[in-house]
Every structure is written in C-alpha cells, then in structure tokens.
Motif scaffolding. Structure first.
Motif, PDB file in Angstrom:
ATOM      1  N   ASP A  96       0.827  -1.216   0.000  1.00 42.41           N
ATOM      2  CA  ASP A  96       0.000   0.000   0.000  1.00 42.41           C
ATOM      3  C   ASP A  96       0.857   1.260   0.000  1.00 42.41           C
ATOM      4  N   GLN A  97       1.901   1.262   0.809  1.00 40.28           N
ATOM      5  CA  GLN A  97       2.763   2.438   0.942  1.00 40.28           C
ATOM      6  C   GLN A  97       3.576   2.704  -0.328  1.00 40.28           C
ATOM      7  N   ILE A  98       4.119   1.635  -0.904  1.00 39.44           N
ATOM      8  CA  ILE A  98       5.056   1.789  -2.027  1.00 39.44           C
ATOM      9  C   ILE A  98       4.338   2.003  -3.359  1.00 39.44           C
ATOM     10  N   LYS A  99       3.215   1.342  -3.553  1.00 40.21           N
ATOM     11  CA  LYS A  99       2.482   1.510  -4.818  1.00 40.21           C
ATOM     12  C   LYS A  99       2.034   2.953  -5.018  1.00 40.21           C
ATOM     13  N   ALA A 100       1.769   3.660  -3.929  1.00 35.82           N
ATOM     14  CA  ALA A 100       1.369   5.074  -4.024  1.00 35.82           C
ATOM     15  C   ALA A 100       2.504   5.935  -4.590  1.00 35.82           C
ATOM     16  N   MET A 101       3.737   5.395  -4.606  1.00 35.92           N
ATOM     17  CA  MET A 101       4.894   6.133  -5.112  1.00 35.92           C
ATOM     18  C   MET A 101       5.175   5.804  -6.580  1.00 35.92           C
ATOM     19  N   ASN A 102       4.274   5.055  -7.214  1.00 33.09           N
ATOM     20  CA  ASN A 102       4.442   4.641  -8.612  1.00 33.09           C
ATOM     21  C   ASN A 102       5.727   3.837  -8.844  1.00 33.09           C
ATOM     22  N   ILE A 103       6.023   2.962  -7.897  1.00 29.94           N
ATOM     23  CA  ILE A 103       7.166   2.050  -8.022  1.00 29.94           C
ATOM     24  C   ILE A 103       6.577   0.643  -8.155  1.00 29.94           C
ATOM     25  N   VAL A 104       7.135  -0.155  -9.066  1.00 29.63           N
ATOM     26  CA  VAL A 104       6.678  -1.532  -9.239  1.00 29.63           C
ATOM     27  C   VAL A 104       7.008  -2.316  -7.972  1.00 29.63           C
ATOM     28  N   VAL A 105       6.028  -3.055  -7.482  1.00 34.97           N
ATOM     29  CA  VAL A 105       6.238  -3.877  -6.292  1.00 34.97           C
ATOM     30  C   VAL A 105       6.016  -5.332  -6.675  1.00 34.97           C
ATOM     31  N   SER A 106       6.978  -6.193  -6.357  1.00 36.47           N
ATOM     32  CA  SER A 106       6.823  -7.625  -6.607  1.00 36.47           C
ATOM     33  C   SER A 106       7.106  -8.389  -5.327  1.00 36.47           C
ATOM     34  N   ARG A 107       6.703  -9.629  -5.331  1.00 41.89           N
ATOM     35  CA  ARG A 107       6.825 -10.487  -4.158  1.00 41.89           C
ATOM     36  C   ARG A 107       7.629 -11.713  -4.571  1.00 41.89           C
ATOM     37  N   ILE A 108       8.511 -12.232  -3.716  1.00 34.95           N
ATOM     38  CA  ILE A 108       9.212 -13.462  -4.093  1.00 34.95           C
ATOM     39  C   ILE A 108       8.162 -14.563  -4.269  1.00 34.95           C
ATOM     40  N   ALA A 109       8.458 -15.487  -5.168  1.00 33.23           N
ATOM     41  CA  ALA A 109       7.435 -16.436  -5.597  1.00 33.23           C
ATOM     42  C   ALA A 109       7.663 -17.855  -5.096  1.00 33.23           C
ATOM     43  N   HIS A 110       7.352 -18.822  -5.959  1.00 34.91           N
ATOM     44  CA  HIS A 110       7.329 -20.257  -5.650  1.00 34.91           C
ATOM     45  C   HIS A 110       8.568 -20.754  -4.918  1.00 34.91           C
ATOM     46  N   GLY A 111       8.360 -21.827  -4.220  1.00 28.83           N
ATOM     47  CA  GLY A 111       9.489 -22.516  -3.619  1.00 28.83           C
ATOM     48  C   GLY A 111       9.691 -22.219  -2.152  1.00 28.83           C
ATOM     49  N   VAL A 112       9.275 -21.067  -1.691  1.00 22.50           N
ATOM     50  CA  VAL A 112       9.418 -20.750  -0.273  1.00 22.50           C
ATOM     51  C   VAL A 112       8.151 -21.244   0.423  1.00 22.50           C
ATOM     52  N   PRO A 113       8.253 -22.205   1.314  1.00 19.13           N
ATOM     53  CA  PRO A 113       7.051 -22.788   1.916  1.00 19.13           C
ATOM     54  C   PRO A 113       6.321 -21.805   2.817  1.00 19.13           C
TER      55      PRO A 113
END
Length: 199
Positions: A159-176
């Motif tokens: 919520d905080q970072i998207k308001a700054m028009n910066i792409v936000v991604s999350r680490i994906a598969h493999g981490v249980p």
C-alpha cells in the motif's frame, strides 16, 4: 543444592540466550570450553565483546556492520533500480548466497506485530519511504517471510510503495508457507527471486 559454582552457573545461563540452546546444551558447551578449550573461549569472549561494542546498523539499509555504510551499500556495481526488502540480516545473507540478486537491500529488523508493540516506526518504514522517494529504485521486491506476520507486513508495504508509482513484486514459488528464509536452500531462493510476480 547447586552442582556448579556461581560463575559456571552464570556461564550456562548466558549461553542459553542463543537460539536452540537449552540448559543441557549450554551446560555441555560451558564444560567443554572450561575443560578442553579455554584459549578458544577467551577468543570467543574477545570477539563477542568487540562485536557488541562496534557492530551497529548501516545508515542506508539497516544491515549489521561496523562502518557507516555496509559493504553491499558501498558496492557501486549493484543495480540501483532494484531494492529487496527483507525482515532480518540472516534473510539478506540467504538471498546473497543464492547468487541471483544484484540490487540493494533494506532490512526491516522484524515484522509488524501490534501485540509485541512493533509498528512501522520500529521497522524503519519512514526511512525506507524517504529512501525510495530520493533514489533511482524502479522495482521493490518484498522478501518478507511467508508467515502471517510477514504477509501482513508485505501488504502494508505494498500500500505504501504503490502510491509512489514504483513496481512492487513479491518473491514467488518454492518458499514454503510458514517457513523462514534463513532456513530455505539457495536453489529454492534463487528460483523464488527469478519467478517473482507483481502485487
């Protein structure tokens, strides 16, 4: 009736502050150091004292270091457009050991936990947002642990970072889910970073 002298008892109690070290393990460690390895015990005590006196946090990323900026923040060959947010220095080390990320980091020092009194200020989120507003970061990768608290922290940051028009991604598969980055293999972390997805 106490079996050990006060100093040995104090040493055993002190060793129990380490994660996974109970009274029996602490007793075994203390007796080993006293009986067989006093020179190493003195070196350990010296190293611990020096680290406690001199190690602080990096002014830029909050990683542990002895200088104003850690070696990673001083490395000008890293990609300035990428910033990976982790919960702890141990998580940062795990991602670095995966050898698939060449950006910079920000260490929160934990996760949001209102019950424990840990809010945005304790995690340095104000400093993070100031850094993002005055830097060349184009993408933020959230690598918080996939625990309830880690997820809540990630959603707050999105919520905080998207308001700054910066792409936000999350680490994906493999981490249980329910796991911790510190105990995840390097190959699994490398795959998770490569296959990250936008939030």
């Amino acid at each position: 009736m106490t079996i050990f002298s006060p100093l040995i008892d104090e040493m055993i109690c002190a060793l129990q502050c380490l994660p996974g070290v109970g009274s029996k393990t602490a007793q075994r460690m203390a007796l080993h150091l006293l009986e067989r390895n006093r020179q190493s015990a003195r070196a350990l005590a010296k190293a611990l004292t020096a680290a406690m006196d001199k190690v602080t946090t990096c002014l830029h990323c909050r990683n542990l270091c002895e200088t104003e900026l850690c070696s990673l923040c001083q490395d000008t060959s890293r990609d300035k457009s990428l910033l990976c947010i982790v919960e702890t220095p141990a998580d940062l080390v795990s991602i670095e050991q995966a050898c698939s990320f060449n950006g910079y980091y920000f260490v929160l020092g934990g996760h949001l936990s209102p019950i424990e009194g840990i809010g945005p200020e304790e995690l340095g989120i104000t400093r993070l947002l100031e850094r993002l507003s005055s830097s060349e970061v184009k993408e933020v990768i959230l690598a918080t642990n996939p625990t309830v608290e880690g997820e809540a922290t990630a959603f707050f940051l999105i919520d905080q970072i998207k308001a700054m028009n910066i792409v936000v991604s999350r680490i994906a598969h493999g981490v249980p889910v329910g796991g911790e980055l510190e105990y995840t293999s390097s190959d699994t972390l490398a795959y998770a970073l490569e296959d990250r997805k936008s939030c």
